[in-house]
Design an enzyme around this catalytic site. Structure first.
Site, PDB file in Angstrom:
ATOM      1  N   SER A   1       0.825  -1.199   0.000  1.00 14.48           N
ATOM      2  CA  SER A   1       0.000   0.000   0.000  1.00 14.48           C
ATOM      3  C   SER A   1       0.866   1.259   0.000  1.00 14.48           C
ATOM      4  CB  SER A   1      -0.911   0.001   1.229  1.00 14.48           C
ATOM      5  OG  SER A   1      -0.129  -0.055   2.403  1.00 14.48           O
TER       6      SER A   1
ATOM      7  N   HIS B   1      -1.348  15.778   1.679  1.00 11.60           N
ATOM      8  CA  HIS B   1      -0.961  17.065   1.108  1.00 11.60           C
ATOM      9  C   HIS B   1      -1.709  18.131   1.908  1.00 11.60           C
ATOM     10  CE1 HIS B   1       0.567  14.803  -2.346  1.00 11.60           C
ATOM     11  NE2 HIS B   1      -0.564  14.120  -2.264  1.00 11.60           N
TER      12      HIS B   1
ATOM     13  N   CYS C   1      -3.714  -2.838  -0.908  1.00  8.50           N
ATOM     14  CA  CYS C   1      -3.903  -4.077  -1.658  1.00  8.50           C
ATOM     15  C   CYS C   1      -3.864  -5.222  -0.648  1.00  8.50           C
ATOM     16  CB  CYS C   1      -2.787  -4.280  -2.675  1.00  8.50           C
ATOM     17  SG  CYS C   1      -2.712  -3.010  -3.927  1.00  8.50           S
TER      18      CYS C   1
END
Length: 82
Positions: free
Chosen positions: A20, A25, A40
Site C-alpha cells: 500500500s 498534502h 492491496c
C-alpha cells in the site's frame, strides 16, 4: 517515508509500504489537507488508517470518498492454452 516542506507553509508526505501507500498534502492557507490511502491484499485496513489520522488531527470536518479498485472475479479466471 518521504516528505517535502513548502515555503511559507504546507507539507506533502508519502509513506510506501509493501502492499500500500499513503499520502497527505496540506494546504494551510485554505485550512485543508488531502489524504490518499491505497491498499492491496486482505490485511490492510484503510478505514482504520483514516480513523487514526482523524483522531490525531482532530479536523472540524471530514469529507471521505472510498473507491473500490478490486478486480471482478471473472477477470481473474485463466483460459487453458489451446
Amino acid at each position: 517515508m518521504v516528505s517535502h516542506r513548502f515555503t511559507p507553509q504546507g507539507v506533502t508526505m508519502l509513506a510506501l509500504l509493501s502492499e500500500s501507500h499513503a499520502s497527505i498534502h496540506t494546504y494551510p492557507e485554505a485550512g485543508s489537507c488531502f489524504v490518499d490511502i491505497f491498499t492491496c491484499g486482505h490485511n490492510a485496513d484503510p478505514e482504520c488508517a483514516l480513523a487514526s489520522l482523524v483522531a490525531a488531527m482532530r479536523p472540524s470536518q471530514v469529507h471521505r470518498q472510498t473507491i473500490d479498485r478490486g478486480m471482478p472475479e471473472h477477470t481473474l479466471r485463466r483460459t487453458p492454452p489451446s
